[in-house]
Design a protein around this motif. Structure first.
Motif, PDB file in Angstrom:
ATOM      1  N   PHE A 279      21.670  84.212  -3.017  1.00  0.00           N
ATOM      2  CA  PHE A 279      21.392  84.225  -4.452  1.00  0.00           C
ATOM      3  C   PHE A 279      19.949  84.686  -4.658  1.00  0.00           C
ATOM      4  O   PHE A 279      19.087  83.923  -5.088  1.00  0.00           O
ATOM      5  CB  PHE A 279      21.598  82.813  -5.032  1.00  0.00           C
ATOM      6  CG  PHE A 279      21.950  82.786  -6.494  1.00  0.00           C
ATOM      7  CD1 PHE A 279      20.981  82.998  -7.460  1.00  0.00           C
ATOM      8  CD2 PHE A 279      23.249  82.546  -6.896  1.00  0.00           C
ATOM      9  CE1 PHE A 279      21.289  82.958  -8.798  1.00  0.00           C
ATOM     10  CE2 PHE A 279      23.579  82.504  -8.247  1.00  0.00           C
ATOM     11  CZ  PHE A 279      22.603  82.708  -9.203  1.00  0.00           C
ATOM     12  N   GLY A 280      19.659  85.961  -4.344  1.00  0.00           N
ATOM     13  CA  GLY A 280      18.296  86.466  -4.405  1.00  0.00           C
ATOM     14  C   GLY A 280      18.268  87.939  -4.744  1.00  0.00           C
ATOM     15  O   GLY A 280      19.299  88.626  -4.725  1.00  0.00           O
ATOM     16  N   LYS A 281      17.091  88.437  -5.059  1.00  0.00           N
ATOM     17  CA  LYS A 281      16.920  89.817  -5.515  1.00  0.00           C
ATOM     18  C   LYS A 281      15.912  90.574  -4.651  1.00  0.00           C
ATOM     19  O   LYS A 281      15.091  91.349  -5.147  1.00  0.00           O
ATOM     20  CB  LYS A 281      16.467  89.853  -6.978  1.00  0.00           C
ATOM     21  CG  LYS A 281      17.561  89.494  -7.975  1.00  0.00           C
ATOM     22  CD  LYS A 281      17.768  87.993  -8.075  1.00  0.00           C
ATOM     23  CE  LYS A 281      18.860  87.637  -9.079  1.00  0.00           C
ATOM     24  NZ  LYS A 281      19.170  86.178  -9.017  1.00  0.00           N
ATOM     25  N   THR A 282      15.908  90.353  -3.372  1.00  0.00           N
ATOM     26  CA  THR A 282      14.994  91.063  -2.496  1.00  0.00           C
ATOM     27  C   THR A 282      15.371  92.544  -2.420  1.00  0.00           C
ATOM     28  O   THR A 282      16.519  92.927  -2.666  1.00  0.00           O
ATOM     29  CB  THR A 282      15.021  90.485  -1.074  1.00  0.00           C
ATOM     30  OG1 THR A 282      16.367  90.575  -0.563  1.00  0.00           O
ATOM     31  CG2 THR A 282      14.577  89.050  -1.045  1.00  0.00           C
ATOM     32  N   VAL A 283      14.388  93.365  -2.047  1.00  0.00           N
ATOM     33  CA  VAL A 283      14.659  94.776  -1.773  1.00  0.00           C
ATOM     34  C   VAL A 283      14.137  95.108  -0.377  1.00  0.00           C
ATOM     35  O   VAL A 283      13.199  94.486   0.115  1.00  0.00           O
ATOM     36  CB  VAL A 283      14.000  95.701  -2.818  1.00  0.00           C
ATOM     37  CG1 VAL A 283      14.578  95.463  -4.190  1.00  0.00           C
ATOM     38  CG2 VAL A 283      12.503  95.531  -2.834  1.00  0.00           C
ATOM     39  N   GLY A 284      14.788  96.056   0.266  1.00  0.00           N
ATOM     40  CA  GLY A 284      14.343  96.544   1.561  1.00  0.00           C
ATOM     41  C   GLY A 284      15.022  95.919   2.757  1.00  0.00           C
ATOM     42  O   GLY A 284      14.869  96.421   3.874  1.00  0.00           O
ATOM     43  N   THR A 285      15.779  94.844   2.561  1.00  0.00           N
ATOM     44  CA  THR A 285      16.361  94.159   3.716  1.00  0.00           C
ATOM     45  C   THR A 285      17.575  94.890   4.289  1.00  0.00           C
ATOM     46  O   THR A 285      17.896  94.714   5.461  1.00  0.00           O
ATOM     47  CB  THR A 285      16.762  92.721   3.344  1.00  0.00           C
ATOM     48  OG1 THR A 285      17.622  92.736   2.203  1.00  0.00           O
ATOM     49  CG2 THR A 285      15.529  91.880   3.025  1.00  0.00           C
ATOM     50  N   ILE A 286      18.252  95.711   3.479  1.00  0.00           N
ATOM     51  CA  ILE A 286      19.419  96.442   4.002  1.00  0.00           C
ATOM     52  C   ILE A 286      18.986  97.430   5.077  1.00  0.00           C
ATOM     53  O   ILE A 286      19.541  97.468   6.180  1.00  0.00           O
ATOM     54  CB  ILE A 286      20.160  97.170   2.858  1.00  0.00           C
ATOM     55  CG1 ILE A 286      20.786  96.157   1.903  1.00  0.00           C
ATOM     56  CG2 ILE A 286      21.235  98.098   3.427  1.00  0.00           C
ATOM     57  CD1 ILE A 286      21.447  96.783   0.695  1.00  0.00           C
ATOM     58  N   GLN A 287      17.955  98.230   4.776  1.00  0.00           N
ATOM     59  CA  GLN A 287      17.482  99.187   5.778  1.00  0.00           C
ATOM     60  C   GLN A 287      16.839  98.462   6.955  1.00  0.00           C
ATOM     61  O   GLN A 287      16.953  98.914   8.106  1.00  0.00           O
ATOM     62  CB  GLN A 287      16.485 100.166   5.167  1.00  0.00           C
ATOM     63  CG  GLN A 287      15.996 101.218   6.170  1.00  0.00           C
ATOM     64  CD  GLN A 287      15.226 102.335   5.526  1.00  0.00           C
ATOM     65  OE1 GLN A 287      15.639 102.876   4.495  1.00  0.00           O
ATOM     66  NE2 GLN A 287      14.094 102.705   6.118  1.00  0.00           N
ATOM     67  N   LEU A 288      16.168  97.346   6.678  1.00  0.00           N
ATOM     68  CA  LEU A 288      15.572  96.573   7.761  1.00  0.00           C
ATOM     69  C   LEU A 288      16.633  96.136   8.759  1.00  0.00           C
ATOM     70  O   LEU A 288      16.453  96.249   9.984  1.00  0.00           O
ATOM     71  CB  LEU A 288      14.837  95.354   7.191  1.00  0.00           C
ATOM     72  CG  LEU A 288      14.293  94.345   8.192  1.00  0.00           C
ATOM     73  CD1 LEU A 288      13.329  94.991   9.176  1.00  0.00           C
ATOM     74  CD2 LEU A 288      13.618  93.179   7.463  1.00  0.00           C
ATOM     75  N   GLN A 289      17.768  95.647   8.257  1.00  0.00           N
ATOM     76  CA  GLN A 289      18.835  95.222   9.155  1.00  0.00           C
ATOM     77  C   GLN A 289      19.464  96.406   9.884  1.00  0.00           C
ATOM     78  O   GLN A 289      19.889  96.279  11.032  1.00  0.00           O
ATOM     79  CB  GLN A 289      19.903  94.456   8.366  1.00  0.00           C
ATOM     80  CG  GLN A 289      19.431  93.104   7.848  1.00  0.00           C
ATOM     81  CD  GLN A 289      20.510  92.357   7.099  1.00  0.00           C
ATOM     82  OE1 GLN A 289      21.630  92.834   6.944  1.00  0.00           O
ATOM     83  NE2 GLN A 289      20.171  91.166   6.626  1.00  0.00           N
ATOM     84  N   GLU A 290      19.519  97.547   9.236  1.00  0.00           N
ATOM     85  CA  GLU A 290      20.146  98.720   9.847  1.00  0.00           C
ATOM     86  C   GLU A 290      19.285  99.343  10.934  1.00  0.00           C
ATOM     87  O   GLU A 290      19.785  99.714  12.009  1.00  0.00           O
ATOM     88  CB  GLU A 290      20.439  99.758   8.761  1.00  0.00           C
ATOM     89  CG  GLU A 290      21.187 100.984   9.252  1.00  0.00           C
ATOM     90  CD  GLU A 290      22.642 100.705   9.595  1.00  0.00           C
ATOM     91  OE1 GLU A 290      23.235 101.521  10.319  1.00  0.00           O
ATOM     92  OE2 GLU A 290      23.186  99.678   9.135  1.00  0.00           O
ATOM     93  N   LEU A 291      17.980  99.495  10.676  1.00  0.00           N
ATOM     94  CA  LEU A 291      17.101 100.220  11.592  1.00  0.00           C
ATOM     95  C   LEU A 291      16.225  99.315  12.448  1.00  0.00           C
ATOM     96  O   LEU A 291      15.682  99.758  13.459  1.00  0.00           O
ATOM     97  CB  LEU A 291      16.216 101.190  10.802  1.00  0.00           C
ATOM     98  CG  LEU A 291      16.951 102.246   9.970  1.00  0.00           C
ATOM     99  CD1 LEU A 291      15.951 103.209   9.343  1.00  0.00           C
ATOM    100  CD2 LEU A 291      17.968 103.002  10.817  1.00  0.00           C
ATOM    101  N   GLY A 292      16.016  98.067  12.026  1.00  0.00           N
ATOM    102  CA  GLY A 292      15.281  97.121  12.860  1.00  0.00           C
ATOM    103  C   GLY A 292      13.790  97.333  12.913  1.00  0.00           C
ATOM    104  O   GLY A 292      13.147  96.923  13.884  1.00  0.00           O
ATOM    105  N   VAL A 293      13.207  97.987  11.881  1.00  0.00           N
ATOM    106  CA  VAL A 293      11.759  98.172  11.856  1.00  0.00           C
ATOM    107  C   VAL A 293      11.223  97.874  10.460  1.00  0.00           C
ATOM    108  O   VAL A 293      11.905  98.058   9.453  1.00  0.00           O
ATOM    109  CB  VAL A 293      11.335  99.600  12.270  1.00  0.00           C
ATOM    110  CG1 VAL A 293      11.670  99.853  13.727  1.00  0.00           C
ATOM    111  CG2 VAL A 293      11.947 100.645  11.358  1.00  0.00           C
TER     112      VAL A 293
END
Length: 355
Positions: A76-90
Motif C-alpha cells: 500500500f505505497g507509492k514508491t517509484v523506481g523499485t520495478i527497475q531496481l528489482q529487474e536490473l539489481g542496481v
C-alpha cells in the motif's frame, strides 16, 4: 533538553556491537541529508513535512552504480523506481524519501540533479532510474498544499553528510507518527567479524505506522493503552546498507529480514500499510559504461554457507528494530494541521535504568 536514543535509556537490542555512530553512515561513503519544512502558512495551515536523501557514495552514482534490490512486505505505497531496481539489481541515483503527494516533485528534483551531473542522460545513453519512497504525513501536515518542491530534493542531496545523522522530527520524518506517538527518522547499525573480515549493516527508517495499542516495549510486553482516535494504518520505508559483498539476490534475502525487526516493535503490516524495504551493498561499483573490449564483470560475493549469511540476517533484524525505536525516542511533541497534536513518547514506559 535533547531527546535521547534508545541506548541512552539503557536498552540494547541484540548481541552485536554497533558502529561508531550507530547509524547507516557507519557504512563508509554513505551520506544522509535532510530538508525540513515546519511552519504555518498565511491562511493558518500547518506545514510539517520534508525530504530526506540517502547517498550510497559521494561520487557520481549514475556512472558508478551499486548493487541493490527491494522487497515489499505490504504494497500500500507509492514508491517509484523499485520495478527497475528489482529487474536490473542496481541503484543509480540517491534514494529519496518524502510524503505521499510529494513523490513527483522529489522525483523531478532528483532527476534534475542527475541531468546536471550527466549530460549524456536522455541523449546518448538513455534515461535514469530515480528511487523515491514515501509515507503519508497527512495527519499532521497540510499534505494537500504540495509544499515540497523539486529544489528541496536537490538541497537534501547536496547537503548530505557522513557522521551523526539527525533523527526524529526532521526531513521526511517531520510530520510522521508511529505506534501512537510521534515518529519519523531513525537509524542504527551492527558490526561483526566474518572470518578475517569485518562487515557492517546499517538500517535507516521513515516510521509512520501502527497504533498505541500495538506497541511492544523492548524486552517487555504490550503497552495496553488505546489511542484517543483511530489512526490510518500508516507505512514505513526501511533502507538497509552494507559493505558486505552481496549480489542482488542476496540483498533481496537481506531486505526480507527487515520484516522481523519491524514486527518486533508491534507492526503486523495492516491492510493500508505500505511496508517497503530497499537494500544495497557498497562493496562493488558497476560502471555505467563498460570498456568496449570487456564483455563481463567479475566480482566476489559472500558465500552462503549458512553461518555468515545468517549472521548478516540477524544483524539486519536488530538494526531495523533499534532504528525504529530511535525514530520514536528522538521525536518531539509536534502540533500539526487542524490543531492535531502527536505527543513524544514518555521515557517512563521503558524498562531501562534511566527511564
Amino acid at each position: 533538553m535533547d531527546r535521547m536514543r534508545l541506548r541512552d535509556l539503557g536498552i540494547t537490542i541484540g548481541r552485536f556491537k554497533t558502529g561508531k555512530y550507530n547509524s547507516i553512515t557507519d557504512i563508509q561513503g554513505v551520506k544522509v541529508g535532510h530538508v525540513t519544512l515546519s511552519h504555518e502558512t498565511d491562511d493558518g495551515r500547518k506545514v510539517q513535512t520534508g525530504v530526506t536523501a540517502i547517498l550510497p557514495h559521494s561520487d557520481n552514482i549514475f556512472q558508478e552504480k551499486v548493487v541493490g534490490n527491494s522487497y515489499i512486505i505490504n504494497g500500500f505505497g507509492k514508491t517509484v523506481g523499485t520495478i527497475q531496481l528489482q529487474e536490473l539489481g542496481v541503484i543509480e541515483s540517491p534514494i529519496l524519501l518524502t510524503n505521499t503527494f510529494s513523490v513527483p516533485a522529489v522525483w523531478e528534483g532528483t532527476i534534475r540533479y542527475l541531468l546536471d551531473q550527466n549530460p549524456q542522460i536522455g541523449t546518448t545513453t538513455g534515461t535514469a532510474n530515480v528511487i523515491v519512497g514515501e509515507c503519508n504525513d497527512g495527519y499532521l501536515n497540510d499534505i494537500r498544499g504540495l509544499h515540497v518542491k523539486p529544489e528541496h530534493a536537490h538541497q537534501a542531496i547536496v547537503s548530505a553528510a557522513s557522521g551523526i545523522v539527525e533523527e526524529g522530527c526532521v526531513g521526511a520524518g517531520t510530520g510522521m507518527s508511529c505506534l501512537g506517538y510521534k515518529g519519523g527518522i531513525g537509524t542504527s547499525s551492527r558490526m561483526a567479524d566474518f572470518g578475517e573480515r569485518q562487515y557492517t549493516v546499517g538500517a535507516f527508517v521513515l516510521s509512520n505506522f501502527g497504533e498505541r495499542k500495538d506497541l511492544r516495549i523492548p524486552g517487555g510486553g504490550l503497552l495496553e493503552t488505546e489511542d484517543r482516535e483511530k489512526m490510518p494504518d500508516g507505512s514505513i520505508m526501511m533502507i538497509l546498507a552494507t559493505d558486505a559483498p552481496l549480489n542482488d539476490r542476496q540483498l533481496k534475502r537481506l531486505a526480507k529480514r527487515a520484516s522481523f525487526g519491524l514486527s518486533r516493535t508491534g507492526s503486523y503490516a495492516a491492510h493500508g500499510s505500505g511496508d517497503i524495504v530497499i537494500a544495497f551493498s557498497t562493496a562493488h561499483r558497476i560502471p555505467h559504461e563498460w570498456p568496449s573490449n570487456q564483455g563481463t564483470l567479475s566480482f566476489n560475493f559472500l558465500r552462503e554457507d549458512g553461518r555468515f549469511i545468517s549472521q548478516l540476517f540477524e544483524m539486519s533484524v536488530d538494526a531495523v528494530e533499534e532504528a525504529i525505536w530511535n525514530s520514536i525516542c528522538k521525536a518531539t511533541t509536534t502540533e500539526g494541521n487542524h490543531g492535531r497534536i502527536r505527543e513524544e513518547i514518555p521515557y517512563q514506559i521503558f524498562a531501562g535504568p534511566s527511564s
